[in-house]
Design a protein around this motif. Structure first.
Motif, PDB file in Angstrom:
ATOM      1  N   ALA A 263       0.805  -1.232   0.000  1.00 56.42           N
ATOM      2  CA  ALA A 263       0.000   0.000   0.000  1.00 56.42           C
ATOM      3  C   ALA A 263       0.832   1.273   0.000  1.00 56.42           C
ATOM      4  O   ALA A 263       0.391   2.301  -0.523  1.00 56.42           O
ATOM      5  N   LEU A 264       2.027   1.247   0.574  1.00 53.07           N
ATOM      6  CA  LEU A 264       2.803   2.470   0.751  1.00 53.07           C
ATOM      7  C   LEU A 264       4.005   2.573  -0.182  1.00 53.07           C
ATOM      8  O   LEU A 264       4.646   3.622  -0.226  1.00 53.07           O
ATOM      9  N   ILE A 265       4.304   1.514  -0.909  1.00 49.19           N
ATOM     10  CA  ILE A 265       5.510   1.514  -1.749  1.00 49.19           C
ATOM     11  C   ILE A 265       5.453   2.624  -2.790  1.00 49.19           C
ATOM     12  O   ILE A 265       6.430   3.335  -3.029  1.00 49.19           O
ATOM     13  N   GLY A 266       4.290   2.794  -3.423  1.00 50.34           N
ATOM     14  CA  GLY A 266       4.157   3.828  -4.452  1.00 50.34           C
ATOM     15  C   GLY A 266       4.412   5.220  -3.919  1.00 50.34           C
ATOM     16  O   GLY A 266       4.958   6.078  -4.633  1.00 50.34           O
ATOM     17  N   LEU A 267       4.033   5.477  -2.659  1.00 55.92           N
ATOM     18  CA  LEU A 267       4.254   6.803  -2.082  1.00 55.92           C
ATOM     19  C   LEU A 267       5.742   7.099  -1.967  1.00 55.92           C
ATOM     20  O   LEU A 267       6.201   8.220  -2.271  1.00 55.92           O
ATOM     21  N   TYR A 268       6.530   6.116  -1.553  1.00 51.83           N
ATOM     22  CA  TYR A 268       7.969   6.339  -1.413  1.00 51.83           C
ATOM     23  C   TYR A 268       8.629   6.529  -2.775  1.00 51.83           C
ATOM     24  O   TYR A 268       9.552   7.345  -2.914  1.00 51.83           O
ATOM     25  N   TRP A 269       8.164   5.811  -3.784  1.00 56.40           N
ATOM     26  CA  TRP A 269       8.718   5.992  -5.120  1.00 56.40           C
ATOM     27  C   TRP A 269       8.374   7.373  -5.669  1.00 56.40           C
ATOM     28  O   TRP A 269       9.182   7.989  -6.379  1.00 56.40           O
ATOM     29  N   LYS A 270       7.184   7.869  -5.387  1.00 56.34           N
ATOM     30  CA  LYS A 270       6.821   9.209  -5.842  1.00 56.34           C
ATOM     31  C   LYS A 270       7.712  10.265  -5.195  1.00 56.34           C
ATOM     32  O   LYS A 270       8.129  11.230  -5.848  1.00 56.34           O
ATOM     33  N   VAL A 271       8.008  10.084  -3.916  1.00 54.62           N
ATOM     34  CA  VAL A 271       8.901  11.031  -3.237  1.00 54.62           C
ATOM     35  C   VAL A 271      10.293  10.977  -3.858  1.00 54.62           C
ATOM     36  O   VAL A 271      10.928  12.021  -4.090  1.00 54.62           O
ATOM     37  N   ILE A 272      10.766   9.756  -4.151  1.00 56.95           N
ATOM     38  CA  ILE A 272      12.084   9.629  -4.790  1.00 56.95           C
ATOM     39  C   ILE A 272      12.088  10.314  -6.155  1.00 56.95           C
ATOM     40  O   ILE A 272      13.051  11.010  -6.527  1.00 56.95           O
ATOM     41  N   GLY A 273      11.017  10.134  -6.910  1.00 60.58           N
ATOM     42  CA  GLY A 273      10.926  10.794  -8.209  1.00 60.58           C
ATOM     43  C   GLY A 273      10.988  12.307  -8.095  1.00 60.58           C
ATOM     44  O   GLY A 273      11.675  12.980  -8.881  1.00 60.58           O
TER      45      GLY A 273
END
Length: 385
Positions: A263-273
């Motif tokens: 559920a939270l993996i996409g949020l961390y990738w968006k921050v990295i982007g």
């Protein structure tokens, strides 16, 4: 013979139906939150960061007020002025300690390395104290249906308890972390109250370990293979959130979370982007700023960088400082949108509450806590949200 008459048999009333678990709702708009943090970042820029106390208060009020339990929203009653005063008092205590150790290090350089050990130990213990007191402050500023949450217990006892568990976790290379987390959460929840309704925590360290043991095996690999780190950390935080929420109790009120591991993996990738994008923009800005200053000096671009004037250029340093401050504030906006607001919404969307009727007739109890603990947590950079 007299005939005996028997009263008719009345069947017992059927048991009251148990209300089904109810989901926690969130009614806030993402665009409203974005405008709130964007405006706050601008005011932080103007006030050199001091507006963050009021911005943090506004963020909490927005999230609390849009979190609906049984149709009623929570209320956050903290004030930015309280956080500022707590921070200033905390700094008045912490700065002399830093200064004292600095002077000791100058007087005895040969034992400076050893002198840093008790300093680190002190601030670790003090940081745990600050974490407990900051949570106590936030809890006493949270109201639902007119009844305040509150917290008792000793911050120093918790700090000692957390430090001993931290030492055990270090010795076991992190394997004791689930049991440390469970033990500390039991202490905090045992001293947490909603009115006269006492909290408790039913989560167990073994349950936490069983859900995420494979992450402990993959964690060392993430230090070498960086692209898998967001997957591992995101999955770990989702497992931790689900385990923690599912263990919270207030009397007969029970929480249960169904948060998926992904559920939270996409949020961390968006921050990295966004970090990559903002980093590129910042790099281009630095190049343009250097070219501008070089043109003002009258030197060629290459000659300007090889001369001593480059290192002493006040205009360039000012432009670099402004650019860095804007970059940092932009990163704060990204983190607050994705890892505060969006994470809050996703986690709440997984929560169901049972036994909410147990909170129907709760008497108000407890006293307000001051913001000094939150100030210590801010000064030591150990505060949670």
């Amino acid at each position: 013979m007299n005939e005996m008459s028997w009263p008719p048999q009345v069947p017992p009333p059927p048991p009251s139906p148990v209300p089904p678990p109810m989901p926690v709702g969130f009614s806030g708009s993402r665009s409203d939150f974005f405008h709130l943090v964007k405006r706050g970042a601008g005011l932080e820029f103007v006030t050199l960061g001091f507006y963050r106390f009021w911005l943090l208060t506004d963020i909490r009020r927005h999230l609390w007020a849009n979190t609906l339990v049984d149709g009623d929203a929570a209320e956050y009653t903290g004030r930015g002025k309280e956080l500022l005063i707590g921070f200033l008092v905390a700094m008045a205590i912490l700065v002399p300690i830093y200064l004292g150790y600095f002077l000791i290090g100058l007087e005895a350089e040969n034992i400076q390395a050893f002198a840093s050990i008790p300093l680190v130990a002190f601030f670790y213990i003090f940081g745990q104290f600050a974490i407990y007191r900051a949570r106590r402050y936030r809890l006493t500023r949270t109201v639902w249906r007119g009844v305040r949450f509150w917290m008792s217990g000793s911050g120093w006892k918790y700090a000692l308890y957390a430090s001993l568990w931290g030492l055990l976790s270090a010795v076991t290379l992190g394997l004791a972390l689930p049991w440390r987390t469970a033990a500390l959460e039991r202490y905090k929840m045992r001293h947490s109250f909603y009115g006269d309704l006492q909290g408790s925590f039913e989560g167990r360290g073994w349950e936490f370990f069983k859900r995420g043991w494979w992450l402990w095996l993959l964690a060392p690999i993430a230090f070498v293979v960086y692209p898998i780190a967001p997957f591992i950390y995101g999955a770990f935080k989702a497992i931790e959130w689900r385990w923690w929420l599912s263990g919270i109790r207030f009397g007969g009120v029970r929480l249960e979370s169904s948060l998926p591991k992904s559920a939270l993996i996409g949020l961390y990738w968006k921050v990295i982007g966004w970090i990559v994008v903002l980093g590129l923009v910042f790099s281009v800005y630095l190049g343009l700023a250097a070219a501008l200053v070089a043109s003002m000096s009258g030197d060629a671009f290459g000659e300007f960088f090889t001369s001593q004037e480059f290192a002493r250029s006040i205009p360039l340093l000012v432009l670099m400082g402004i650019g860095y401050l804007v970059f940092a504030l932009a990163m704060n906006i990204v983190i607050r949108v994705y890892l505060v607001r969006d994470l809050w919404v996703r986690v709440l969307g997984s929560v169901n509450i049972s036994g909410i009727e147990a909170a129907a007739n709760v008497a108000a109890r407890g006293e307000m806590a001051n913001a000094l603990g939150e100030g210590f947590a801010d000064g030591l950079d150990v505060g949670g949200f």
